[in-house]
Design an enzyme around this catalytic site. Structure first.
Site, PDB file in Angstrom:
ATOM      1  CD  GLU A  76      -3.136  -0.847  -0.104  1.00  0.00           C
ATOM      2  OE1 GLU A  76      -2.909   0.106  -0.816  1.00  0.00           O
ATOM      3  OE2 GLU A  76      -4.175  -1.699   0.322  1.00  0.00           O
ATOM      4  CG  HIS A  95      -3.653   1.442   6.034  1.00  0.00           C
ATOM      5  ND1 HIS A  95      -5.010   1.539   6.190  1.00  0.00           N
ATOM      6  CD2 HIS A  95      -3.486   0.329   5.505  1.00  0.00           C
ATOM      7  CE1 HIS A  95      -5.636   0.613   5.475  1.00  0.00           C
ATOM      8  NE2 HIS A  95      -4.609  -0.141   5.385  1.00  0.00           N
ATOM      9  CG  HIS A  97      -6.770  -3.596   7.990  1.00  0.00           C
ATOM     10  ND1 HIS A  97      -6.603  -4.516   7.488  1.00  0.00           N
ATOM     11  CD2 HIS A  97      -6.337  -2.291   7.200  1.00  0.00           C
ATOM     12  CE1 HIS A  97      -6.088  -4.147   6.199  1.00  0.00           C
ATOM     13  NE2 HIS A  97      -6.007  -3.088   6.188  1.00  0.00           N
ATOM     14  CG  HIS A 160      -8.731  -1.241   2.753  1.00  0.00           C
ATOM     15  ND1 HIS A 160      -7.676  -0.822   1.823  1.00  0.00           N
ATOM     16  CD2 HIS A 160      -7.913  -1.532   3.643  1.00  0.00           C
ATOM     17  CE1 HIS A 160      -6.585  -1.108   2.209  1.00  0.00           C
ATOM     18  NE2 HIS A 160      -6.378  -1.804   3.110  1.00  0.00           N
TER      19      HIS A 160
HETATM   20 ZN   LIG Z   1      -5.040  -2.057   4.529  1.00  0.00          ZN
END
Ligand SMILES: [Zn+2]
Length: 210
Positions: A76, A95, A97, A160
């Site tokens: 990513e 980032h 989750h 996501h």
């Molecule tokens: Zn991700």
């Protein structure tokens, strides 16, 4: 800051996020940007957090070219480079989750301003960026657009996860933590079935002024 210090900082914040369960398995990724030298220090892709050391942190340039490091950068990386290109005040991207926040990303629902911390740390509610196929430019493009359009330090990424930004890694990290905290509390409040009271626009404006 030396090159090693940047790697150490990324590794340390990543392991802290992992221990807070902001991501599971090998998901999630963090980076910081040394703008003076044009170098991005980013977590390696699909590498176990249990054994991650500062030496594993990858160094890439703003176009994703590997400058140094023993692995592949996070798949990513475009999410990070898009944000750094579009948001000159941002030097760190986290980032995650994290499960409660990501559940709102799955139902494409903005987390409204229910807690006072959301105003200073996030800048208001937590909007949802459009879906982007993982690993493509679209992921970074929609996230950067959403952060800029809403003037936020964090947003959800449809189906996501979460992305939080800041001028430093600790700041981006704490914002990601507050997104999960707000999502968890909002989830519990909603499940009581009772009326949800949001902080008024007027009070948000007053808090922003202070
Ligand atoms: Zn991700």
């Amino acid at each position: 800051m030396s090159e090693y210090s940047f790697k150490e900082a990324v590794c340390q914040e990543t392991l802290a996020c992992y221990s807070e369960k902001l991501f599971a398995g090998t998901s999630g990724n963090l980076s910081c940007y040394d703008r003076a030298n044009g170098l991005i220090y980013i977590t390696p892709g699909s590498y176990p957090y249990e054994i991650m050391k500062p030496e594993d942190i990858m160094v890439i340039d703003i176009d994703g070219n590997v400058v140094e490091g023993p692995h592949k950068p996070s798949s990513e990386w475009r999410l990070h480079t898009w944000i750094y290109k579009k948001m000159p005040q941002v030097n760190a991207v986290v980032h995650t989750h994290s499960p409660y926040a990501t559940s709102f990303a799955v139902v494409h629902k903005t987390i409204p301003v229910i807690l006072i911390e959301m105003v200073p740390f996030i800048g208001g509610d937590v909007p949802v960026a459009d879906f982007g196929v993982p690993g493509t430019d679209r992921v970074g493009e929609t996230a950067a657009e959403t952060l800029i359009e809403h003037e936020r330090n964090a947003c959800l990424m449809a189906n996501h996860g979460v992305v939080a930004v800041g001028d430093s890694l600790p700041r981006a990290h704490v914002r990601a933590t507050y997104v999960e905290d707000a999502a968890t509390i909002y989830h519990h409040a909603v499940t009581t079935g009772m009326d949800i009271h949001l902080i008024s626009e007027e009070d948000i404006a007053l808090m922003k002024k202070r």
